[in-house]
Design a protein around this motif. Structure first.
Motif, PDB file in Angstrom:
ATOM      1  N   ARG A   5       0.832  -1.203   0.000  1.00 62.30           N
ATOM      2  CA  ARG A   5       0.000   0.000   0.000  1.00 62.30           C
ATOM      3  C   ARG A   5       0.867   1.253   0.000  1.00 62.30           C
ATOM      4  NH1 ARG A   5      -3.039  -2.911   3.859  1.00 62.30           N
ATOM      5  NH2 ARG A   5      -2.223  -1.581   5.513  1.00 62.30           N
ATOM      6  N   GLN A   6       1.902   1.194   0.750  1.00 64.44           N
ATOM      7  CA  GLN A   6       2.790   2.362   0.804  1.00 64.44           C
ATOM      8  C   GLN A   6       3.430   2.614  -0.538  1.00 64.44           C
ATOM      9  OE1 GLN A   6       5.390   1.185   3.929  1.00 64.44           O
ATOM     10  NE2 GLN A   6       4.034   1.882   5.566  1.00 64.44           N
ATOM     11  N   VAL A   7       3.722   1.537  -1.230  1.00 66.86           N
ATOM     12  CA  VAL A   7       4.315   1.726  -2.548  1.00 66.86           C
ATOM     13  C   VAL A   7       3.303   2.336  -3.495  1.00 66.86           C
ATOM     14  CG1 VAL A   7       5.263   0.525  -4.561  1.00 66.86           C
ATOM     15  CG2 VAL A   7       6.020  -0.109  -2.246  1.00 66.86           C
ATOM     16  N   ASP A   8       2.038   1.874  -3.371  1.00 63.71           N
ATOM     17  CA  ASP A   8       0.997   2.452  -4.236  1.00 63.71           C
ATOM     18  C   ASP A   8       0.841   3.926  -3.977  1.00 63.71           C
ATOM     19  OD1 ASP A   8       0.616   0.002  -5.347  1.00 63.71           O
ATOM     20  OD2 ASP A   8      -1.095  -0.550  -4.043  1.00 63.71           O
ATOM     21  N   ILE A   9       0.799   4.306  -2.720  1.00 63.82           N
ATOM     22  CA  ILE A   9       0.667   5.737  -2.391  1.00 63.82           C
ATOM     23  C   ILE A   9       1.863   6.505  -2.923  1.00 63.82           C
ATOM     24  CG2 ILE A   9       0.591   7.398  -0.486  1.00 63.82           C
ATOM     25  CD1 ILE A   9      -0.918   5.286   1.126  1.00 63.82           C
ATOM     26  N   ALA A  10       3.048   5.911  -2.795  1.00 68.88           N
ATOM     27  CA  ALA A  10       4.247   6.605  -3.223  1.00 68.88           C
ATOM     28  C   ALA A  10       4.284   6.842  -4.715  1.00 68.88           C
ATOM     29  CB  ALA A  10       5.479   5.812  -2.797  1.00 68.88           C
ATOM     30  N   THR A  11       3.438   6.095  -5.466  1.00 65.46           N
ATOM     31  CA  THR A  11       3.430   6.289  -6.914  1.00 65.46           C
ATOM     32  C   THR A  11       2.368   7.253  -7.379  1.00 65.46           C
ATOM     33  OG1 THR A  11       1.988   4.363  -7.161  1.00 65.46           O
ATOM     34  CG2 THR A  11       4.381   3.978  -7.282  1.00 65.46           C
ATOM     35  N   GLN A  12       1.571   7.776  -6.440  1.00 67.04           N
ATOM     36  CA  GLN A  12       0.528   8.725  -6.811  1.00 67.04           C
ATOM     37  C   GLN A  12       1.126  10.093  -7.059  1.00 67.04           C
ATOM     38  OE1 GLN A  12      -2.668   7.668  -7.363  1.00 67.04           O
ATOM     39  NE2 GLN A  12      -1.716   5.655  -7.022  1.00 67.04           N
ATOM     40  N   GLY A  13       0.504  10.815  -8.027  1.00 59.32           N
ATOM     41  CA  GLY A  13       1.025  12.131  -8.372  1.00 59.32           C
ATOM     42  C   GLY A  13       0.896  13.134  -7.237  1.00 59.32           C
ATOM     43  N   TRP A  14      -0.314  13.103  -6.538  1.00 64.03           N
ATOM     44  CA  TRP A  14      -0.476  14.073  -5.438  1.00 64.03           C
ATOM     45  C   TRP A  14       0.557  13.873  -4.340  1.00 64.03           C
ATOM     46  CZ3 TRP A  14      -1.328  12.352  -0.544  1.00 64.03           C
ATOM     47  CH2 TRP A  14      -1.731  11.008  -0.391  1.00 64.03           C
ATOM     48  N   PHE A  15       0.885  12.562  -4.133  1.00 64.46           N
ATOM     49  CA  PHE A  15       1.859  12.288  -3.075  1.00 64.46           C
ATOM     50  C   PHE A  15       3.258  12.790  -3.466  1.00 64.46           C
ATOM     51  CE2 PHE A  15       4.955   9.534  -0.936  1.00 64.46           C
ATOM     52  CZ  PHE A  15       4.607   9.773   0.400  1.00 64.46           C
ATOM     53  N   ILE A  16       3.564  12.607  -4.756  1.00 66.11           N
ATOM     54  CA  ILE A  16       4.871  13.078  -5.244  1.00 66.11           C
ATOM     55  C   ILE A  16       4.968  14.591  -5.120  1.00 66.11           C
ATOM     56  CG2 ILE A  16       6.349  13.256  -7.274  1.00 66.11           C
ATOM     57  CD1 ILE A  16       5.235  10.538  -8.180  1.00 66.11           C
ATOM     58  N   GLY A  17       3.878  15.296  -5.487  1.00 69.55           N
ATOM     59  CA  GLY A  17       3.897  16.764  -5.358  1.00 69.55           C
ATOM     60  C   GLY A  17       4.025  17.202  -3.922  1.00 69.55           C
ATOM     61  N   LEU A  18       3.293  16.491  -3.049  1.00 67.75           N
ATOM     62  CA  LEU A  18       3.386  16.844  -1.628  1.00 67.75           C
ATOM     63  C   LEU A  18       4.808  16.645  -1.106  1.00 67.75           C
ATOM     64  CD1 LEU A  18       2.015  17.702   0.984  1.00 67.75           C
ATOM     65  CD2 LEU A  18       1.414  15.289   1.379  1.00 67.75           C
ATOM     66  N   MET A  19       5.426  15.543  -1.492  1.00 64.97           N
ATOM     67  CA  MET A  19       6.795  15.274  -1.048  1.00 64.97           C
ATOM     68  C   MET A  19       7.784  16.346  -1.565  1.00 64.97           C
ATOM     69  SD  MET A  19       6.933  12.653   0.941  1.00 64.97           S
ATOM     70  CE  MET A  19       5.376  13.350   1.577  1.00 64.97           C
ATOM     71  N   CYS A  20       7.498  16.770  -2.828  1.00 65.05           N
ATOM     72  CA  CYS A  20       8.397  17.816  -3.374  1.00 65.05           C
ATOM     73  C   CYS A  20       8.241  19.121  -2.593  1.00 65.05           C
ATOM     74  CB  CYS A  20       8.089  18.055  -4.851  1.00 65.05           C
ATOM     75  SG  CYS A  20       8.574  16.668  -5.917  1.00 65.05           S
ATOM     76  N   ALA A  21       6.997  19.465  -2.256  1.00 67.87           N
ATOM     77  CA  ALA A  21       6.780  20.698  -1.480  1.00 67.87           C
ATOM     78  C   ALA A  21       7.455  20.609  -0.126  1.00 67.87           C
ATOM     79  CB  ALA A  21       5.270  20.942  -1.342  1.00 67.87           C
ATOM     80  N   VAL A  22       7.297  19.416   0.516  1.00 68.87           N
ATOM     81  CA  VAL A  22       7.944  19.241   1.819  1.00 68.87           C
ATOM     82  C   VAL A  22       9.479  19.352   1.686  1.00 68.87           C
ATOM     83  CG1 VAL A  22       8.392  17.589   3.662  1.00 68.87           C
ATOM     84  CG2 VAL A  22       6.066  17.881   2.780  1.00 68.87           C
ATOM     85  N   ALA A  23      10.005  18.734   0.639  1.00 74.64           N
ATOM     86  CA  ALA A  23      11.454  18.803   0.435  1.00 74.64           C
ATOM     87  C   ALA A  23      11.927  20.238   0.231  1.00 74.64           C
ATOM     88  CB  ALA A  23      11.850  17.926  -0.756  1.00 74.64           C
ATOM     89  N   LEU A  24      11.122  21.001  -0.569  1.00 69.30           N
ATOM     90  CA  LEU A  24      11.487  22.405  -0.788  1.00 69.30           C
ATOM     91  C   LEU A  24      11.456  23.182   0.505  1.00 69.30           C
ATOM     92  CD1 LEU A  24      12.205  24.679  -2.740  1.00 69.30           C
ATOM     93  CD2 LEU A  24       9.754  24.990  -3.180  1.00 69.30           C
ATOM     94  N   LEU A  25      10.398  22.925   1.329  1.00 69.37           N
ATOM     95  CA  LEU A  25      10.310  23.624   2.616  1.00 69.37           C
ATOM     96  C   LEU A  25      11.495  23.280   3.517  1.00 69.37           C
ATOM     97  CD1 LEU A  25       8.726  25.421   4.545  1.00 69.37           C
ATOM     98  CD2 LEU A  25       7.440  23.395   5.273  1.00 69.37           C
ATOM     99  N   ILE A  26      11.860  22.013   3.531  1.00 64.91           N
ATOM    100  CA  ILE A  26      13.031  21.599   4.353  1.00 64.91           C
ATOM    101  C   ILE A  26      14.299  22.282   3.862  1.00 64.91           C
ATOM    102  CG2 ILE A  26      14.488  19.639   4.956  1.00 64.91           C
ATOM    103  CD1 ILE A  26      11.941  17.918   4.927  1.00 64.91           C
ATOM    104  N   LEU A  27      14.461  22.385   2.537  1.00 65.14           N
ATOM    105  CA  LEU A  27      15.643  23.047   1.979  1.00 65.14           C
ATOM    106  C   LEU A  27      15.720  24.490   2.412  1.00 65.14           C
ATOM    107  CD1 LEU A  27      18.120  22.964   0.143  1.00 65.14           C
ATOM    108  CD2 LEU A  27      16.612  23.442  -1.803  1.00 65.14           C
TER     109      LEU A  27
END
Length: 1189
Positions: free
Chosen positions: A1045-1067
Motif C-alpha cells: 500500500r505504501q508503494v501504491d501511495i508513493a506512486t501517486q502524483g499528489w503524493f509526489i507533489g506533496l513530497m516535493c513541497a515538503v522537500a522544498l520547505l526543508i531546503l
C-alpha cells in the motif's frame, strides 16, 4: 716714480653697491712669480742655483766634478777662476764644461793626478743684466796614509795598574774613524774600566789578568777612500805579584823596577785631560764634546756639572760610559765652565773645562733679489752675525764695489745699499761677503729694473668647487711693474653681497672664509697699474659635504672568526665618492680573506696580525671624510712557559712561571695540575688555582710522590694549552696520614666475618711498603683485639665465628716508615643463617569481596639469626565457590618490610576459597612457613554477560540469546532486561523492564511493533547487586501488505507533489539555519541529544524541567555508527572489568597505607543511557513514511 704702497691685507664687507676689494701690499719691491711663461718673457739677471761645497774633498780615484748651475734671461754664460786667476778650460784637454751649465768635469781617471787640480775655484755666471759668482770652492783630494813602521815592545804590568795604549793614527783627509779590534776582527769589549778616548787611545783605569793578550790592534777607517789602515799589534801581559817577584829575581836587581808590592786601592787620577783645568773652543752649531777619563782602584765613576748653570736637557747626551759629555747645536749661551768629577771609594777629584763658543758668520738677514720699476726706490740689506763680528764687503757683478763703475742711483751705508730713482741701466747683481777668522758667507742678490703692464697668470674661467661651510680661495696670480692693484667683482654687473666678509690676500687671492650656497656665482679679478689693465673671471660652485652616516664599530672577534665593518656615506649628488679601507693607516693586505663590497669590509679567518685600527675613507674630488674602528682579535691565552721550582721543602714547593700572551683577553686565573709519575704516570690531577695576576704559587705536597707540574692559563675565551712540564720533584716518604675508608664487616657464611675497606691509592700511601693492620673483637664480650697485618688488599675473612654476632672492627694503614693515626672503630656482624621459627597466630580478617587483612605474631629476635628484612605472605586461591572444578593454583607473594605484624591482601576474587601462610625473612633468606590459614571471600557483583545477540526477528517479536557472565562472582539470582523503541527521528520510546530467571540463556519478546528499532540493556545480578550491562539494537520485520500500500501511495502524483513541497520547505529551513549559524546563532543540538537519554536515570532540571544529559561512561554508551552489531548479531563483553576508571563515581572505595584497594561498588544504581540516533542498517523509505504519518 715709486709704486703706490697699500696695506698688506684689507677686509671689506659687501654693501649695496658693487663689491670692490683692493689689493693691499706691504712696502716691498715687486716679486717675480715662478711662472714659466712669465719667466720666458722677462729679462732677469743671473742667479746661482747649485754649486759644490766650499770645502770639497774629492776621491782621487774618480773624476772631479765641480758644480755650478745658474738661471737668468737671457741664459747666462759661465767662466771660472783658479787660485784667483782666470782658468782657461780650453787649454786643458782633461777639463770640460757641461753644455748649458757651468759645471766642470776633470777627467783624471784616464790620465792625470788629483793633486794637480788642488786649489780654490770660483764660478761666474753672466748675462746682459749682471754677473753672479759662486763661493770659493777649495778642492782637496782625500788621503789615507799608512802607519809609520815602529817596533812595539810588549807591555808587562802589575795587576791593578793603569794603562794607556796609544793609537796615533796617520793624519788623513778627512780624519779617520778609530776603533780597536783583535786579530779576528772582533771589537774589543769596553766598559767603565776600559774605554777608547776621543783621540783614539785605549784607556785602562786598572788592568786585570784577563786583559792579557797579544793582539791589541788600532784600526783607522778612511771613509772617502773606503780603506782601513792597521797599526802593529800591541802585546799586554798582566802578571800577579808572585809572578812579578819571580821575574824581578831572575832579571833585575833589588833596586830596579818599581816595587814588587801588590797594587793597593787608590783614589782617582785623571789620565786625560791633565791638570785641574783645561780650555775648549767650539764653533756655534757644532757638537761640543768634553772628555774626562780617570784611573783608580776601584774603577772611578764620572759625573758632569756646569758651574753657574744647568746642562741643557734636550741637547745633552752622555757617551763612552759617561766619560764623554756631548751637547749638540751649541750656541754662545753654552759657553762657561764645565766640571767633571771622578769618584771611587777612596776619594774624589775634579777637573774644570772652560768652554768658549765662537761663531763663523751666519745670516740674520741675507740680501734678497729686488725687482723695481723705473723711478722707484729700494734697498739691499746684508746683516750677518758671528763671533768675532764679521766684516762686510760689497761687490757688484763680481767686482769690488769700490772699483766698479759709478752708479748715481745707489748709496752704500754699512750693511745696506740704498737705491733711489732707479733706471733700467741700474740692473746688476750685487754680492755681500761677510767673513771672520772662522769662515765667510757670500750672497748674490740682483736688482732688476722692469717696466711691465699687468698680467694675470691664473688661467681664465677657472671653475672652483668648494664644500659648503669651508673657505673658498679664488686665485688671481698677477705680475706687473709697477706693482698693480687688484679689484674683485661678483656677477657680470657687480651684484651686491650683504653681510659677507671677504679677505684679499697680497698675492691677489680672494678668500671667502665660510662659503655658503649663495656664494655660488661668477667672480671677476681686475689688475691695474699705470701701464695697463688685466681681467680674469672665475666660477664658484658650492657642494654639499660628504658625511659618513653609518660608522664602523669596535669589534672583538676570536681568532679564526669572521668580522664585518660597515661604512655608509652620504654625498653631494654631483660628486662620485670612492670608498677606501685602511688598516693602521696603510693599505689593506693583499689577501683573499679581506673582502670589500660596497659599504662593507669583511675579514674572514681572522688572525693575530689582523688586529688594529680599520679606517673607512670616503674621497671625492673636493673633500674626504674618515671613520675608524678598532678590531681586537682575542683567543685563549698562549700557554705559560719557563716553569721553575724553588724553595724545595718536604711538604711544599714554590712554582713560578712566565705567562704567555693573553691574546687581548686578560688572563683571569691559572690552573696548576700535577702528575705522579711514580703511582699514576700520564694522569694529571688538579692541584690548585691562582688569580691571573700571580706568577708564583706555594704548593702543598704529599710525601713519597714524584711530582711534575704544568700550568694552564684561563681568560674570558677559554683555557690555554698546558705549559711544558716542569722538572720532577720526589718528596720524602712518611707514615700514612689517613686510614682506609668505607670499612665494613659482613659475613658471607654463617661462620665467618668478611672485613672490607677502600684501600689507599698510591698517592695516599706516603711511602713504600703499604700494608693494613686489621683488628676485630666481639662487641659484647671481654675479648682482646685480634689483629693481623695484610698486604695492600681490600678485604680480610675471619673464619670460625658464631652466627650473626656483632663485632668491633678497625683497619689501620702502615708503610715502611710507620703507622697512620689510630683508626675509627666500626661495627659489623658475622654471617647470617636462615631464621629458625615461623610466625605464629596467623589471623585473617576479610574486609570485602576483594580485600583481606592478615595479622601474625612476631618471631623472637634470636631465632631470626640475621638482620630482619621483614615478613613475607604467600596466598593463593584454591577454587571459586561458584565453580565445581579446581583450576591451576597460582601463588602470590607480598613482602612487608621491617617488623610489621599485619598486612593487606588486595585484588582478591569475590566468592573464592583462599589459603595463606607467613614467613620471616633475613639477609640469608626465608624461615619456615606458618601453618596455612583458609578464608573465603563473599559474593560480589557479576561481570557483564559474555555475549548478547538477537535472532529470528518477526513482525512483532525478537528472540534474545546470551552467555552467562565469565565472572559471576557469586550465585546468579536473575537477569534484568530493559528495552525501548527508537523512531526514525531517534526519539526514545517508553522503557520496558523484565526480570528473567538466572537459569535462562534465551528469551522471546512478543507483541512488538513491526518495522521498529529497539535498544536492549541486559545485565546479571547476584545477592551483592547488579553487574555490568551489555547493550544491543535490533529491528522487527516489515508487513508486506502495508508495504505494498505504501508503494501504491508513493506512486501517486499528489503524493509526489506533496513530497516535493515538503522537500522544498526543508531546503529553505536548512538555508535559514545555515545563515543563522554563520551569524553566530546556536544550533539546537542539545535538545536532540537530550531526547536519547534513558528516561529512568535522567534527572529533571530545576529550572526548566527538561531532561538532563545521559552519562557518557563507557559501559553506558550505545553502539555508535560504524561500530554496530556485527553480522552474527552478537556483542562481546567490553574489556573494562579490571579498570578503576570503569568504576566511575559509583565506587565508594579507599586505599590503605600499603596501597591496596579496599571497598566494593556502592549501592548507587548504574546509569543506563540509551542512544537511539544511530542504526545498524539504513532506514527504508517505508519507515520514513510511517514516521511521517
Amino acid at each position: 716714480m715709486q709704486i703706490k704702497i697699500m696695506p698688506k691685507k684689507k677686509c671689506l664687507s659687501a654693501g649695496r653697491g658693487p663689491l670692490i676689494v683692493f689689493l693691499c701690499q706691504m712696502i716691498s719691491a715687486v716679486e717675480v712669480p715662478l711662472d714659466p711663461k712669465l719667466l720666458e718673457d722677462l729679462v732677469q739677471p743671473p742667479t746661482i742655483t747649485q754649486q759644490s761645497p766650499k770645502d770639497y774633498i774629492i776621491d782621487p780615484r774618480e773624476n772631479i766634478v765641480i758644480q755650478c748651475e745658474a738661471k737668468g734671461k737671457p741664459p747666462p754664460s759661465f767662466s771660472w777662476t783658479r787660485n784667483g786667476t782666470h782658468f782657461d778650460i780650453d787649454k786643458d784637454p782633461l777639463v770640460t764644461m757641461n753644455p748649458g751649465s757651468g759645471t766642470l768635469v776633470i777627467n783624471i781617471m784616464s790620465e792625470g793626478k788629483a793633486e794637480t787640480y788642488e786649489g780654490v775655484y770660483q764660478c761666474t755666471a753672466r748675462n746682459e743684466r749682471g754677473a753672479a759668482i759662486s763661493n770659493n770652492i777649495v778642492i782637496r783630494p782625500s788621503r789615507s796614509p799608512l802607519w809609520t813602521k815602529e817596533k812595539l815592545e810588549p807591555m808587562i804590568l802589575r795587576n791593578g795598574q793603569p794603562l794607556v795604549l796609544p793609537c796615533r793614527p796617520p793624519i788623513g783627509l778627512p780624519p779617520p774613524i778609530i776603533f780597536w779590534m783583535d786579530n779576528s776582527f772582533q771589537r774589543l769589549p769596553q766598559s767603565e774600566r776600559v774605554s777608547q778616548g776621543l783621540n783614539g787611545d785605549l784607556y785602562f783605569s786598572n788592568v786585570l789578568p784577563e786583559d792579557t793578550r797579544e793582539d791589541y790592534i788600532c784600526y783607522a777607517r778612511f771613509n772617502h777612500t773606503q780603506t782601513i789602515q792597521q797599526k802593529q799589534p800591541i802585546s799586554v801581559k798582566v802578571i800577579s805579584v808572585d809572578e812579578l817577584n819571580d821575574t824581578i829575581a831572575a832579571n833585575l836587581s833589588d833596586t830596579e823596577f818599581y816595587s814588587a808590592k801588590p797594587s793597593r786601592e787608590r783614589p782617582p787620577t785623571f789620565l786625560t785631560p791633565e791638570g785641574n783645568t783645561s780650555h775648549k773652543e767650539e764653533l756655534r752649531g757644532n757638537v761640543l764634546s768634553l772628555e774626562c777619563i780617570a784611573e783608580g782602584l776601584p774603577t772611578p765613576i764620572i759625573h758632569w756639572i756646569k758651574e753657574d748653570g744647568t746642562l741643557p736637557i734636550n741637547r745633552t747626551f752622555y757617551k763612552n760610559f759617561r766619560k764623554t759629555l756631548q751637547i749638540i747645536h751649541v750656541s754662545e749661551a753654552d759657553s762657561g765652565k764645565y766640571q767633571c768629577i771622578a769618584k771611587n771609594a777612596l776619594g774624589v777629584i775634579h777637573h774644570t773645562i772652560s768652554v768658549t763658543v765662537k761663531a763663523a758668520p751666519y745670516w740674520i738677514m741675507a740680501p734678497r733679489n729686488l725687482v723695481l720699476s723705473p723711478g722707484e726706490d729700494g734697498s739691499l740689506i746684508c746683516r750677518p752675525n758671528g763671533n768675532p763680528k764679521p766684516k762686510i764687503s760689497w761687490l757688484t757683478n763680481g767686482v769690488p764695489i769700490e772699483i766698479a763703475s759709478d752708479d748715481p742711483s745707489r748709496k752704500i751705508d754699512g750693511d745696506t745699499i740704498i737705491f733711489s730713482n732707479v733706471q733700467e741701466r741700474s740692473s746688476a747683481v750685487y754680492q755681500c761677503n761677510a767673513s771672520n777668522e772662522y769662515g765667510y758667507l757670500l750672497a748674490n742678490a740682483f736688482v732688476n729694473v722692469l717696466a711691465e703692464p699687468p698680467r694675470i697668470l691664473t688661467p681664465a674661467n677657472t671653475l672652483y668647487q668648494v664644500i659648503a661651510n669651508r673657505p673658498a680661495l679664488l686665485d688671481c696670480a698677477f705680475f706687473g711693474s709697477p706693482l698693480p692693484t687688484v679689484e674683485w667683482f661678483k656677477g657680470a654687473k657687480g651684484s651686491a653681497l650683504r653681510e659677507d666678509i671677504y679677505v684679499l690676500h697680497e698675492n691677489g687671492t680672494l678668500e671667502i672664509p665660510v662659503a655658503q650656497k649663495d656664494s655660488t656665482g661668477t667672480y671677476t679679478c681686475v689688475a691695474r697699474n699705470k701701464l695697463g689693465v688685466a681681467k680674469n673671471e672665475a666660477r664658484l660652485e658650492i657642494k654639499d659635504p660628504t658625511r659618513i652616516i653609518k660608522q664602523p664599530e669596535y669589534a672583538v672577534v676570536q681568532r679564526g672568526g669572521t668580522v664585518s665593518f660597515e661604512c655608509k656615506v652620504k654625498h653631494d649628488h654631483t660628486l662620485i665618492p670612492t670608498i677606501m679601507w685602511l688598516k693602521d693607516n696603510r693599505e689593506l693586505p693583499d689577501d683573499r680573506r679581506f673582502t670589500v663590497d660596497k659599504d662593507h669590509l669583511e675579514v674572514a679567518d681572522v688572525g693575530d696580525d689582523d688586529g688594529g685600527t680599520y679606517t673607512c675613507v670616503a674621497n671625492t674630488t673636493l673633500d674626504n671624510v674618515s671613520a675608524s674602528a678598532v678590531l681586537s682579535v682575542v683567543d685563549v691565552p698562549n700557554p705559560p712557559f719557563d716553569l721553575e721550582l724553588t724553595n724545595h721543602l718536604n711538604k711544599s714547593v714554590q712554582l713560578s712561571w712566565t705567562p704567555g700572551d693573553d691574546n687581548n683577553s686578560p688572563i683571569t686565573k691559572f690552573i696548576i695540575e700535577y702528575e705522579d709519575s711514580m703511582h699514576e704516570a700520564g694522569l694529571w690531577h688538579h692541584q690548585t688555582e691562582v688569580s691571573g695576576i700571580q706568577t708564583t704559587a706555594q704548593l702543598k705536597l704529599s710525601p713519597y710522590v714524584n711530582y711534575s707540574f704544568r700550568v694552564v692559563a684561563v681568560n674570558g675565551i677559554g683555557r690555554s694549552m698546558p705549559s711544558e712540564v716542569s722538572e720532577h720533584y720526589l718528596t720524602k716518604a712518611a707514615e700514612p696520614d689517613k686510614n682506609p675508608t668505607t670499612v665494613e664487616g659482613l659475613g658471607s657464611e654463617p661462620d665467618n666475618l668478611v672485613i672490607t675497606w677502600k684501600p689507599l691509592n698510591g698517592f695516599e700511601s706516603n711511602g713504600p711498603g703499604l700494608q693494613y693492620k686489621v683488628s676485630w673483637r666481639q662487641k659484647d664480650g671481654d675479648d682482646e683485639w685480634t689483629s693481623v697485618v695484610v698486604a695492600n688488599v681490600s678485604k680480610y675473612i675471619v673464619s670460625g665465628t658464631p652466627t650473626f654476632v656483632p663485632y668491633l672492627i678497625k683497619v689501620q694503614a702502615l708503610n715502611d716508615v710507620g703507622f697512620a693515626p689510630e683508626p675509627a672503630v666500626v661495627m659489623g656482624h658475622s654471617g647470617e643463617d636462615l631464621p629458625m621459627v615461623a610466625p605464629g597466630n596467623v589471623r585473617v580478617n576479610v574486609v570485602n569481596s576483594t580485600l583481606a587483612e592478615v595479622h601474625w605474631d612476631p618471631v623472637p629476635l634470636k631465632s631470626i639469626r640475621g638482620h630482619l628484612q621483614g615478613y613475607r605472605i604467600y596466598y593463593w586461591k584454591a577454587q571459586s565457590l561458584s565453580e565445581r572444578s579446581k583450576r591451576h593454583i597460582e601463588k602470590k607473594i607480598l613482602t612487608f618490610q621491617g617488623s610489621k605484624t599485619h598486612g593487606m591482601l588486595p585484588g582478591l576474587e569475590p566468592f573464592s576459597h583462599y589459603t595463606v601462610n607467613v614467613r620471616v625473612v633475613n639477609g640469608k633468606g626465608e624461615g619456615p612457613a606458618s601453618p596455612d590459614r583458609v578464608f573465603n571471600t563473599p559474593e560480589g557483583v557479576p561481570s557483564a554477560p559474555s555475549s548478547l545477540k538477537v535472532v529470528n526477528p518477526t513482525l512483532d517479536s525478537l528472540t534474545l540469546e546470551w552467555d552467562p557472565p565469565s565472572h559471576p562472582n557469586g550465585i546468579l539470582t536473575e537477569y534484568t532486561l530493559k528495552y525501548q523503541p527508537i523512531n526514525s527521528t531517534h526519539e526514545l520510546g517508553p522503557l520496558v523492564d523484565l526480570k528473567i530467571p538466572a537459569n535462562k540463556t534465551r528469551w522471546i519478546l512478543k507483541n512488538l511493533n513491526f518495522s521498529t528499532r529497539y535498544k536492549f540493556y541486559f545485565y546479571a545480578q547476584t545477592s551483592a547487586g547488579s553487574g555490568s550491562q551489555i547493550t544491543e539494537e535490533a529491528v522487527t520485520t516489515v508487513d508486506e501488505a502495508m508495504a505494498s500500500r505504501q508503494v501504491d501511495i508513493a506512486t501517486q502524483g499528489w503524493f509526489i507533489g506533496l513530497m516535493c513541497a515538503v522537500a522544498l520547505l526543508i531546503l529553505i529551513l536548512l538555508i535559514v539555519c545555515f545563515i543563522r549559524r554563520n551569524k553566530g546563532g546556536k544550533y539546537p543540538v542539545k535538545e536532540k541529544e537530550d531526547a536519547h537519554a534513558d528516561p529512568e536515570i535522567q534527572p529533571m532540571k530545576e529550572d526548566d524541567g527538561t531532561f538532563g544529559e545521559y552519562s557518557d561512561a563507557e559501559d553506558h554508551k550505545p553502539l555508535k555508527k560504524g561500530s554496530r552489531t556485527p553480522s552474527d548479531r552478537t556483542v562481546k563483553k567490553e574489556d573494562s572489568d579490571d579498570s578503576l576508571v570503569d568504576y566511575g563515581e559509583g565506587v565508594n572505595g579507599q586505599f590503605n597505607e600499603d596501597g591496596s584497594f579496599i571497598g566494593q561498588y556502592s549501592g548507587k544504581k548504574e546509569k543506563e543511557p540509551a542512544e537511539g540516533n544511530e542504526s545498524s542498517e539504513a532506514p527504508s523509505p517505508v519507515n520514513a513514511m510511517n514516521s511521517f504519518v
